[in-house]
Scaffold this motif. Structure first.
Motif, PDB file in Angstrom:
ATOM      1  N   ALA A  75      43.210  15.829  12.423  1.00 48.44           N
ATOM      2  CA  ALA A  75      42.436  16.305  13.569  1.00 48.44           C
ATOM      3  C   ALA A  75      42.645  17.801  13.800  1.00 48.44           C
ATOM      4  CB  ALA A  75      42.814  15.521  14.828  1.00 48.44           C
ATOM      5  N   ILE A  76      43.883  18.263  13.699  1.00 45.44           N
ATOM      6  CA  ILE A  76      44.164  19.690  13.891  1.00 45.44           C
ATOM      7  C   ILE A  76      43.497  20.507  12.794  1.00 45.44           C
ATOM      8  CG2 ILE A  76      45.992  21.444  13.798  1.00 45.44           C
ATOM      9  CD1 ILE A  76      47.777  19.389  15.285  1.00 45.44           C
ATOM     10  N   SER A  77      43.629  20.062  11.558  1.00 42.69           N
ATOM     11  CA  SER A  77      43.031  20.786  10.435  1.00 42.69           C
ATOM     12  C   SER A  77      41.512  20.876  10.580  1.00 42.69           C
ATOM     13  CB  SER A  77      43.401  20.101   9.119  1.00 42.69           C
ATOM     14  OG  SER A  77      42.827  20.767   8.034  1.00 42.69           O
ATOM     15  N   ALA A  78      40.885  19.754  10.899  1.00 41.91           N
ATOM     16  CA  ALA A  78      39.425  19.738  11.042  1.00 41.91           C
ATOM     17  C   ALA A  78      38.968  20.599  12.218  1.00 41.91           C
ATOM     18  CB  ALA A  78      38.936  18.303  11.220  1.00 41.91           C
ATOM     19  N   THR A  79      39.686  20.542  13.319  1.00 45.44           N
ATOM     20  CA  THR A  79      39.299  21.298  14.511  1.00 45.44           C
ATOM     21  C   THR A  79      39.467  22.798  14.307  1.00 45.44           C
ATOM     22  OG1 THR A  79      39.913  19.421  15.892  1.00 45.44           O
ATOM     23  CG2 THR A  79      39.688  21.546  16.998  1.00 45.44           C
ATOM     24  N   LEU A  80      40.610  23.203  13.768  1.00 43.32           N
ATOM     25  CA  LEU A  80      40.826  24.635  13.510  1.00 43.32           C
ATOM     26  C   LEU A  80      39.882  25.140  12.424  1.00 43.32           C
ATOM     27  CD1 LEU A  80      44.710  24.947  13.711  1.00 43.32           C
ATOM     28  CD2 LEU A  80      43.016  25.609  15.427  1.00 43.32           C
ATOM     29  N   GLY A  81      39.639  24.330  11.391  1.00 44.73           N
ATOM     30  CA  GLY A  81      38.686  24.707  10.352  1.00 44.73           C
ATOM     31  C   GLY A  81      37.288  24.859  10.920  1.00 44.73           C
ATOM     32  N   GLY A  82      36.900  23.961  11.818  1.00 46.92           N
ATOM     33  CA  GLY A  82      35.592  24.063  12.459  1.00 46.92           C
ATOM     34  C   GLY A  82      35.469  25.310  13.323  1.00 46.92           C
ATOM     35  N   ALA A  83      36.545  25.658  14.018  1.00 51.25           N
ATOM     36  CA  ALA A  83      36.529  26.872  14.844  1.00 51.25           C
ATOM     37  C   ALA A  83      36.397  28.112  13.947  1.00 51.25           C
ATOM     38  CB  ALA A  83      37.790  26.965  15.690  1.00 51.25           C
ATOM     39  N   ALA A  84      37.145  28.136  12.845  1.00 53.14           N
ATOM     40  CA  ALA A  84      37.075  29.271  11.915  1.00 53.14           C
ATOM     41  C   ALA A  84      35.667  29.405  11.342  1.00 53.14           C
ATOM     42  CB  ALA A  84      38.106  29.110  10.794  1.00 53.14           C
ATOM     43  N   GLU A  85      35.088  28.281  10.976  1.00 56.96           N
ATOM     44  CA  GLU A  85      33.733  28.295  10.411  1.00 56.96           C
ATOM     45  C   GLU A  85      32.723  28.787  11.449  1.00 56.96           C
ATOM     46  OE1 GLU A  85      30.526  25.141   8.548  1.00 56.96           O
ATOM     47  OE2 GLU A  85      32.658  24.743   8.268  1.00 56.96           O
ATOM     48  N   ALA A  86      32.832  28.292  12.681  1.00 56.81           N
ATOM     49  CA  ALA A  86      31.908  28.706  13.736  1.00 56.81           C
ATOM     50  C   ALA A  86      32.004  30.208  14.017  1.00 56.81           C
ATOM     51  CB  ALA A  86      32.177  27.913  15.008  1.00 56.81           C
ATOM     52  N   LEU A  87      33.186  30.769  13.798  1.00 56.44           N
ATOM     53  CA  LEU A  87      33.405  32.203  14.025  1.00 56.44           C
ATOM     54  C   LEU A  87      33.142  33.042  12.786  1.00 56.44           C
ATOM     55  CD1 LEU A  87      36.660  31.860  16.137  1.00 56.44           C
ATOM     56  CD2 LEU A  87      34.400  32.616  16.961  1.00 56.44           C
ATOM     57  N   GLY A  88      32.739  32.387  11.683  1.00 55.08           N
ATOM     58  CA  GLY A  88      32.458  33.099  10.451  1.00 55.08           C
ATOM     59  C   GLY A  88      33.697  33.601   9.733  1.00 55.08           C
TER      60      GLY A  88
END
Length: 91
Positions: A75-88
């Motif tokens: 969950a942490i990996s997916a959430t932080l990865g999603g935040a990084a992706e959303a921020l480019g």
């Protein structure tokens, strides 16, 4: 850029485990430490500038039940990865 080493220590009896990783991320000295004892997992992450003052630039700390380690890690990996992706910020 991440460059680091991982260390582990499991005393006799196997009831306690300590793993830590020291690394340099974007010119910051970072330490990730995982401690397992009595069915609980303690996690700390600290980042500091590598200059003489070593000003702390980030810190995360938490405790979870050992049985939750795998799903919480995902969950942490997916959430932080999603935040990084959303921020480019992805490679």
């Amino acid at each position: 850029m991440i460059d680091g080493t991982t260390h582990g220590d499991e005393p006799e009896g196997g009831d306690r485990l300590v793993i830590f990783r020291d690394m340099v991320i974007n010119d910051r000295l970072c330490t990730l430490r995982v401690t397992v004892a009595d069915g609980m997992v303690g996690i700390t992450f600290d980042a500091a500038h590598t200059d003489a003052e070593a000003i702390v630039t980030g810190s995360l700390t938490g405790t979870i039940v050992l049985d939750d380690l795998v799903p919480v890690t995902r969950a942490i990996s997916a959430t932080l990865g999603g935040a990084a992706e959303a921020l480019g910020l992805t490679d």
